[in-house]
Scaffold this motif. Structure first.
Motif, PDB file in Angstrom:
ATOM      1  N   GLY A 231       0.969  -1.463   0.279  1.00  0.00           N
ATOM      2  CA  GLY A 231      -0.183   0.064  -0.107  1.00  0.00           C
ATOM      3  C   GLY A 231       0.964   1.171  -0.216  1.00  0.00           C
ATOM      4  N   SER A 232       0.057   2.179   0.350  1.00  0.00           N
ATOM      5  CA  SER A 232       0.558   3.477  -0.022  1.00  0.00           C
ATOM      6  C   SER A 232       1.122   4.067   1.174  1.00  0.00           C
ATOM      7  CB  SER A 232      -0.032   4.675  -0.198  1.00  0.00           C
ATOM      8  OG  SER A 232       0.410   5.932   0.104  1.00  0.00           O
ATOM      9  N   LEU A 234       2.703   6.295   2.593  1.00  0.00           N
ATOM     10  CA  LEU A 234       2.248   7.882   3.847  1.00  0.00           C
ATOM     11  C   LEU A 234       1.449   7.454   4.077  1.00  0.00           C
ATOM     12  CD1 LEU A 234       3.822  10.715   3.620  1.00  0.00           C
ATOM     13  CD2 LEU A 234       1.780  10.876   1.978  1.00  0.00           C
ATOM     14  N   LYS A 235       0.288   6.962   3.509  1.00  0.00           N
ATOM     15  CA  LYS A 235      -1.554   6.680   4.345  1.00  0.00           C
ATOM     16  C   LYS A 235      -1.040   5.462   4.938  1.00  0.00           C
ATOM     17  CE  LYS A 235      -6.360   5.377   2.802  1.00  0.00           C
ATOM     18  NZ  LYS A 235      -7.034   4.264   2.067  1.00  0.00           N
ATOM     19  N   ARG A 238       0.685   7.495   8.141  1.00  0.00           N
ATOM     20  CA  ARG A 238      -0.700   7.514   9.504  1.00  0.00           C
ATOM     21  C   ARG A 238      -1.620   6.868  10.322  1.00  0.00           C
ATOM     22  NH1 ARG A 238      -3.536  12.822   8.052  1.00  0.00           N
ATOM     23  NH2 ARG A 238      -2.520  13.506   5.925  1.00  0.00           N
ATOM     24  N   MET A 262       9.144   7.391   4.885  1.00  0.00           N
ATOM     25  CA  MET A 262       7.563   7.827   3.763  1.00  0.00           C
ATOM     26  C   MET A 262       7.128   7.540   5.202  1.00  0.00           C
ATOM     27  SD  MET A 262       6.793   8.880   1.629  1.00  0.00           S
ATOM     28  CE  MET A 262       6.330   8.911  -0.519  1.00  0.00           C
ATOM     29  N   MET A 269       1.864  13.800   9.690  1.00  0.00           N
ATOM     30  CA  MET A 269       0.709  14.538   8.784  1.00  0.00           C
ATOM     31  C   MET A 269      -0.299  14.285   9.824  1.00  0.00           C
ATOM     32  SD  MET A 269       0.451  14.605   4.874  1.00  0.00           S
ATOM     33  CE  MET A 269       2.102  15.085   4.070  1.00  0.00           C
ATOM     34  N   ASP A 273      -1.997  17.524  11.740  1.00  0.00           N
ATOM     35  CA  ASP A 273      -3.993  17.392  11.784  1.00  0.00           C
ATOM     36  C   ASP A 273      -4.683  17.318  12.366  1.00  0.00           C
ATOM     37  OD1 ASP A 273      -3.054  17.538   8.889  1.00  0.00           O
ATOM     38  OD2 ASP A 273      -4.400  15.709   8.149  1.00  0.00           O
ATOM     39  N   GLU A 291      14.399  13.036  -0.642  1.00  0.00           N
ATOM     40  CA  GLU A 291      15.218  14.785  -0.644  1.00  0.00           C
ATOM     41  C   GLU A 291      13.118  16.060  -0.136  1.00  0.00           C
ATOM     42  OE1 GLU A 291      14.189  14.595  -5.165  1.00  0.00           O
ATOM     43  OE2 GLU A 291      16.344  16.446  -4.752  1.00  0.00           O
ATOM     44  N   PHE A 292      12.564  14.342  -0.614  1.00  0.00           N
ATOM     45  CA  PHE A 292      10.845  14.637  -0.421  1.00  0.00           C
ATOM     46  C   PHE A 292      10.938  15.281   1.154  1.00  0.00           C
ATOM     47  CE2 PHE A 292       7.603  12.690   1.517  1.00  0.00           C
ATOM     48  CZ  PHE A 292       6.301  12.667   0.512  1.00  0.00           C
ATOM     49  N   ASP A 294      11.811  17.616   2.696  1.00  0.00           N
ATOM     50  CA  ASP A 294      12.742  18.833   2.285  1.00  0.00           C
ATOM     51  C   ASP A 294      10.742  20.365   2.618  1.00  0.00           C
ATOM     52  OD1 ASP A 294      14.793  18.571   2.533  1.00  0.00           O
ATOM     53  OD2 ASP A 294      15.522  18.846   0.562  1.00  0.00           O
ATOM     54  N   GLY A 295      10.101  19.060   1.342  1.00  0.00           N
ATOM     55  CA  GLY A 295       8.668  19.800   1.112  1.00  0.00           C
ATOM     56  C   GLY A 295       7.617  19.854   2.013  1.00  0.00           C
ATOM     57  N   LEU A 296       8.399  19.095   2.959  1.00  0.00           N
ATOM     58  CA  LEU A 296       6.876  18.587   4.421  1.00  0.00           C
ATOM     59  C   LEU A 296       7.342  20.219   5.541  1.00  0.00           C
ATOM     60  CD1 LEU A 296       5.954  16.573   3.734  1.00  0.00           C
ATOM     61  CD2 LEU A 296       7.387  15.134   5.250  1.00  0.00           C
ATOM     62  N   PRO A 297       5.285  20.416   5.840  1.00  0.00           N
ATOM     63  CA  PRO A 297       5.261  20.969   7.012  1.00  0.00           C
ATOM     64  C   PRO A 297       6.343  21.643   8.303  1.00  0.00           C
ATOM     65  CG  PRO A 297       3.520  19.904   6.941  1.00  0.00           C
ATOM     66  CD  PRO A 297       4.551  19.620   6.053  1.00  0.00           C
TER      67      PRO A 297
END
Lengths: 352, 352
Positions: A231-232, A234-235, A238, A262, A269, A273, A291-292, A294-297
């Motif tokens: 599965g994903s 990221l999910k 969570r 990941m 998240m 949330d 690298e990914f 870097d874009g997280l809050p």
DNA sequence: CTACAGCATGTTAGCGTTAACGGCTTTTAT
DNA sequence: ATAAAAGCCGTTAACGCTAACATGCTGTAG
């Protein structure tokens, strides 16, 4: 006039002979021109090149390799292509190989030892110039094949164990220890672990071992853990985070260690949330340094696995050995994974 | 007693002859056993297998391929490995090829036509059984080579154009149109576009063309746009979104169309972090349908690019043609990308 | 003018395997 | 019983190329 490249596909495939006839020289001379080897006059060179271009001749490396017993392939055997980490290793390998005659051929094992054995066998049957293979754990037969192949073998990613020939990687045990120490130093006490259901991912296992080892020294242990597969990521991160937190409301966890970035990002998240204060209420850390992040809050704490550098170094070992033709070997390169504290592994706010 | 596999690497590499001598039969019989072809008695089969195992013999496919003029390789030529989409195509290809004798060999072009030409040349020199190559745009020389190779060629990802032989993909122009229509139907009017700085990414270009074409039909056009190259796509998505929104405060944009999901996800995060109501204040959409999106706090609207399915179908075409030995070809499969509305492309709240 | 480099080409013999065919032996069909 | 078929295995000749050596040719030193 010309048979121009791209016209009717010739029934009989083109060979050196066709080019030699078209240009009026021997096959050997054509071969010399096409390989830039040996003395050929500028005039004939031009003539041959023109004829080859005209016919649309493409050399047959199969025949060439058999005749010269030199094959410019490097077998790269990795467990997966779908998790960010190996594509980056590949990039490192390609970066280096692009500057050489060598060309990587990739085989995927899906973390299955038998599959690895099969893939290796198939790869070796092409008589590559070298092998780059992930991990130090292989079946006996696989080890035997590599030992007997008589070509440079570089085992990558991991250096906790015995290499067949050369190795480039990090100590995952040490990486686990280092992270555990950082977490302890930051004052966290109730630690949860979240990872993959992969008994055969030896590197994840070693990190876990190093991690628990250091916890134990401080009289701590993993308070709870959660595993996933498929599965994903990221999910799943969570979902697992929600599950593990809800399971521990009485004595809440104050840190979550994820076996990869990941799922760690997914956990982050979830926390954000749901208004959970990170790292105040709970600290988080992952592994890989993708690298990914870097874009997280908020920047997830992680440990860089030196993927690009591993790929590069492995390819360089092969390239060097191929060039210098045999000899030596047994080179072991242990890279040092750097801890990136990020925003999620700050000292815990002191209990009131 | 035995020379046991894995002992001292033999100076002279093993050949069929060694196995044949060790087992007391002819080389031909050994070859038959090892390939499971032709009649061999159970007794000799066992004898040969045992001898081969004992010696650690690995067949030489180079020689085999030359003799039989059959090479079980499929050349796969793609622009990149680092953006989620091609690894998934590869997975699809591998899924299908695993059930056959065929084996994929990957070449990376970095979106450079000359590089593609070189890679193709090198690949063809191995005389593969087929070629799977991304895109319909190639240099003249490359097209000529493929036309003359006499093997199945499958161009993937895109079907907006002329194929050399077979093709599997989606119409990116149509994908762009479809998304534009959905956006218009939802009532958005001031639309921004965010993409990559890649004049050579023809598929992104076609999507863009289709997109603007439909906007134009409704009397709309792109209000502003922003491009990036390199770096973490997620982070770039954030940054670009911030830039484009800040640049348009007077007449604010109400929709952002991203050329891929990763930057779209970055944009989504930017909006959420900054209290921008999505899709109330602004709608968002990406492209690709990467699994990753499932873990986001809000599901980004996207359009599935059928990556896995494209890989599968392409591999199946090759496999079928190899099996049925030549003939036919020219098969064009156009898949239909499905729009996934997600949470970020709902009907815009009516202006007051 | 011979001799001997050195350059530019050609000739020969594989590289390790498999296709094609041939021969012997055993079965099977009649 | 005899022909035909099938099973089993070997022999020979490629596959397309290159290593290694051989050859002819130019120029230059002596």
């Amino acid at each position: 006039m010309s048979q121009g490249s791209g016209n009717t596909p010739p029934k009989r495939p083109l060979t050196l002979r066709d080019v030699s006839e078209a240009s009026g020289v021997s096959e050997m001379t054509v071969s010399r021109v096409l390989r830039n080897r040996g003395d050929v006059s500028e005039a004939t060179r031009a003539k041959v090149l023109e004829a080859a271009r005209e016919l649309g001749y493409v050399p047959n490396k199969i025949a060439g390799a058999l005749a010269s017993s030199r094959v410019n392939l490097v077998a790269v055997i990795i467990p997966s292509m779908s998790n960010m980490v190996f594509p980056e290793v590949m990039t490192g390998i390609n970066d280096v190989l692009e500057g050489t005659e060598l060309q990587a051929v990739v085989g995927i094992t899906n973390y299955k030892p038998e599959r690895e054995e099969t893939v290796l066998y198939q790869m070796l049957s092409w008589r590559p110039s070298g092998v780059i293979i992930a991990g130090l754990e292989h079946t006996e037969a696989a080890k035997a094949m590599m030992g007997a192949a008589g070509i440079p073998i570089v085992e990558i990613m991991d250096t906790d164990g015995e290499a067949i020939d050369s190795a480039v990687g990090i100590s995952h045990r040490r990486a686990g220890r280092k992270m555990a120490q950082a977490i302890i130093d930051a004052g966290y006490k109730r630690i949860g672990f979240l990872g993959t259901k992969m008994p055969l991912d030896h590197r994840a296992r070693k990190r876990f071992e190093g991690f628990t080892e250091v916890l134990a020294k401080s009289g701590l242990e993993i308070s709870d853990s959660e595993f996933y597969s498929g599965g994903s990521a990221l999910k799943k991160g969570r979902e697992m985070t929600e599950a593990i937190l809800k399971r521990n409301v009485e004595e809440p966890l104050d840190f979550l260690y994820y076996s990869n970035d990941m799922i760690g990002a997914g956990g982050l998240m979830y926390c954000l949330d749901n208004g959970i204060d990170v790292p105040g209420d709970i600290g988080l850390a992952g592994f890989n340094g993708i690298e990914f992040l870097d874009g997280l809050p908020r920047k997830l704490a992680t440990m860089d696995a030196c993927r690009l550098e591993i790929g590069r170094a492995a390819a360089e070992i092969i390239a060097k050995r191929v060039e210098s033709d045999g000899s030596a070997g047994g080179e072991i390169i242990t890279l040092e994974p750097s801890l990136e504290i990020g925003d999620t592994l700050k000292r815990k706010k002191k209990p009131v």
